[in-house]
Scaffold this motif. Structure first.
Motif, mmCIF file in Angstrom:
data_model
loop_
_atom_site.group_PDB
_atom_site.id
_atom_site.type_symbol
_atom_site.label_atom_id
_atom_site.label_comp_id
_atom_site.label_asym_id
_atom_site.label_seq_id
_atom_site.Cartn_x
_atom_site.Cartn_y
_atom_site.Cartn_z
ATOM 1 N N GLY A 36 104.977 -1.608 15.398
ATOM 2 C CA GLY A 36 105.231 -1.803 16.826
ATOM 3 C C GLY A 36 106.316 -2.830 17.048
ATOM 4 N N GLU A 37 106.781 -2.901 18.294
ATOM 5 C CA GLU A 37 107.836 -3.858 18.620
ATOM 6 C C GLU A 37 107.693 -4.331 20.061
ATOM 7 O OE1 GLU A 37 111.839 -1.849 19.356
ATOM 8 O OE2 GLU A 37 110.823 -0.351 18.112
ATOM 9 N N ALA A 38 108.252 -5.495 20.344
ATOM 10 C CA ALA A 38 108.213 -6.082 21.681
ATOM 11 C C ALA A 38 109.534 -6.781 21.942
ATOM 12 C CB ALA A 38 107.056 -7.081 21.799
ATOM 13 N N ASP A 39 109.916 -6.874 23.236
ATOM 14 C CA ASP A 39 111.190 -7.496 23.566
ATOM 15 C C ASP A 39 111.043 -8.786 24.365
ATOM 16 O OD1 ASP A 39 110.418 -6.549 26.025
ATOM 17 O OD2 ASP A 39 112.132 -5.196 26.286
ATOM 18 N N ASP A 43 104.768 -9.725 25.824
ATOM 19 C CA ASP A 43 104.480 -8.433 25.194
ATOM 20 C C ASP A 43 104.201 -8.600 23.705
ATOM 21 O OD1 ASP A 43 104.691 -7.074 27.559
ATOM 22 O OD2 ASP A 43 106.712 -6.309 27.198
ATOM 23 N N ALA A 44 104.828 -9.598 23.089
ATOM 24 C CA ALA A 44 104.563 -9.859 21.672
ATOM 25 C C ALA A 44 103.107 -10.260 21.463
ATOM 26 C CB ALA A 44 105.490 -10.957 21.162
ATOM 27 N N ILE A 45 102.597 -11.112 22.342
ATOM 28 C CA ILE A 45 101.193 -11.532 22.244
ATOM 29 C C ILE A 45 100.265 -10.342 22.462
ATOM 30 C CG2 ILE A 45 99.400 -12.959 23.309
ATOM 31 C CD1 ILE A 45 101.645 -14.985 23.991
ATOM 32 N N LYS A 46 100.568 -9.526 23.477
ATOM 33 C CA LYS A 46 99.761 -8.328 23.747
ATOM 34 C C LYS A 46 99.799 -7.366 22.570
ATOM 35 C CE LYS A 46 100.371 -8.408 28.797
ATOM 36 N NZ LYS A 46 100.967 -7.677 29.966
ATOM 37 N N LEU A 47 100.965 -7.233 21.955
ATOM 38 C CA LEU A 47 101.138 -6.319 20.828
ATOM 39 C C LEU A 47 100.279 -6.739 19.644
ATOM 40 C CD1 LEU A 47 102.858 -3.847 19.915
ATOM 41 C CD2 LEU A 47 104.481 -5.488 18.951
ATOM 42 N N ASN A 51 97.072 -4.544 17.931
ATOM 43 C CA ASN A 51 97.420 -3.906 16.671
ATOM 44 C C ASN A 51 96.849 -4.670 15.492
ATOM 45 O OD1 ASN A 51 99.738 -1.607 16.878
ATOM 46 N ND2 ASN A 51 99.933 -3.045 18.580
ATOM 47 N N ASP A 52 96.402 -3.904 14.505
ATOM 48 C CA ASP A 52 95.923 -4.497 13.265
ATOM 49 C C ASP A 52 97.130 -4.678 12.354
ATOM 50 O OD1 ASP A 52 94.469 -5.379 11.147
ATOM 51 O OD2 ASP A 52 93.755 -3.400 10.538
ATOM 52 N N CYS A 53 97.710 -5.868 12.383
ATOM 53 C CA CYS A 53 98.934 -6.091 11.608
ATOM 54 C C CYS A 53 98.742 -7.244 10.641
ATOM 55 C CB CYS A 53 100.115 -6.359 12.534
ATOM 56 S SG CYS A 53 100.062 -7.976 13.349
ATOM 57 N N HIS A 54 99.635 -7.314 9.660
ATOM 58 C CA HIS A 54 99.605 -8.388 8.674
ATOM 59 C C HIS A 54 100.660 -9.455 8.953
ATOM 60 C CE1 HIS A 54 98.070 -4.758 6.420
ATOM 61 N NE2 HIS A 54 97.066 -5.596 6.294
ATOM 62 N N VAL A 55 101.838 -8.996 9.419
ATOM 63 C CA VAL A 55 102.962 -9.909 9.610
ATOM 64 C C VAL A 55 103.640 -9.638 10.945
ATOM 65 C CG1 VAL A 55 105.197 -10.681 8.709
ATOM 66 C CG2 VAL A 55 103.380 -10.042 7.110
ATOM 67 N N VAL A 81 97.026 -13.565 11.221
ATOM 68 C CA VAL A 81 98.343 -12.925 11.247
ATOM 69 C C VAL A 81 99.402 -13.915 10.756
ATOM 70 C CG1 VAL A 81 100.109 -11.855 12.699
ATOM 71 C CG2 VAL A 81 97.686 -11.401 13.144
ATOM 72 N N ALA A 82 100.173 -13.501 9.762
ATOM 73 C CA ALA A 82 101.262 -14.335 9.249
ATOM 74 C C ALA A 82 102.485 -14.147 10.139
ATOM 75 C CB ALA A 82 101.590 -13.952 7.815
ATOM 76 N N VAL A 83 103.000 -15.235 10.675
ATOM 77 C CA VAL A 83 104.158 -15.166 11.575
ATOM 78 C C VAL A 83 105.394 -15.687 10.848
ATOM 79 C CG1 VAL A 83 105.127 -15.851 13.793
ATOM 80 C CG2 VAL A 83 102.653 -15.499 13.576
#
Length: 217
Positions: A36-39, A43-47, A51-55, A81-83
């Motif tokens: 996924g992506e956010a601009d 939206d990044a926080i919502k994303l 989503n079940d993401c790792h990074v 989540v690793a940022v």
């Protein structure tokens, strides 16, 4: 994550061209999937929440809020989540501040594609990623009594305003870039001048140059 699990990556950057470039690089990497992506920051926080993401690849300069503000919120809600922070700025400007806020690593956008892939793989394992240049800076700080500098006392927005003013940007230009009002940016400027015991933007710029907070090359 297990060794055979694909690394699920989210991208948050306000420039569509940058997002497409990152997706193109990662498309050729079989063990990494862009989920996924956010601009913008919200939206990044919502994303990340949905989503079940790792990074998360997170731009340091987002239009609605600073990347470090987004980082802090994500680490508060989803610490697993690793940022990995991405930036056009020199490491001396934001890297250490990002790591203190919980980032797993900091990467300049001009880094080679293989460095990006290696960084993602490293932070996905729960490790930190720092460049050799940043490692040297940290080693120097460990080897000496690190003095708390005036700019270390600033909030993230105040620090961002300092760097942008010292880089020659006007209050109006900063307000437009950060999607803030001119009044709000002016208040940040006033507060940081008081905290740093400076009189005007000229003194602020001199301080930034002396402490290598802006790139003069």
């Amino acid at each position: 994550m297990t060794e055979n699990t694909n690394i699920r990556v989210l991208i948050a950057d306000d420039h569509a061209i940058v997002r497409e470039g990152l997706k193109q690089i990662l498309a050729d990497t079989p063990d990494i999937v862009v989920a996924g992506e956010a601009d913008n920051g919200l939206d990044a926080i919502k994303l990340v929440r949905s989503n079940d993401c790792h990074v998360l690849l997170l731009d340091i300069s987002m239009p609605d809020r600073s990347g470090i503000e987004v980082l802090k919120q994500i680490k508060k809600e989803m610490p697993q989540v690793a940022v990995l922070m991405l930036s056009m700025h020199r490491e001396e400007q934001y890297a250490i501040r990002s790591l203190r806020a919980g980032a797993a690593g900091y990467l300049n956008k001009q880094s080679a594609p293989n460095e990006l892939v290696n960084a993602i793989r490293q932070v996905a394992k729960g490790l930190k990623y720092i460049s050799p240049t940043l490692a040297q800076t940290l080693a120097q700080q460990i080897g000496e009594d690190h003095e708390i500098l005036l700019h270390d006392t600033l909030s993230d927005r105040e620090y961002q305003t300092l760097v942008m003013i010292a880089s020659g940007k006007t209050i109006s230009a900063i307000a437009q870039e950060l999607s803030l009002s001119v009044k709000t940016v002016s208040e940040y400027r006033s507060r940081l001048l008081v905290k740093m015991k400076l009189q005007n933007s000229a003194e602020l710029t001199h301080y930034a140059i002396k402490n290598q907070l802006i790139d003069l090359s």
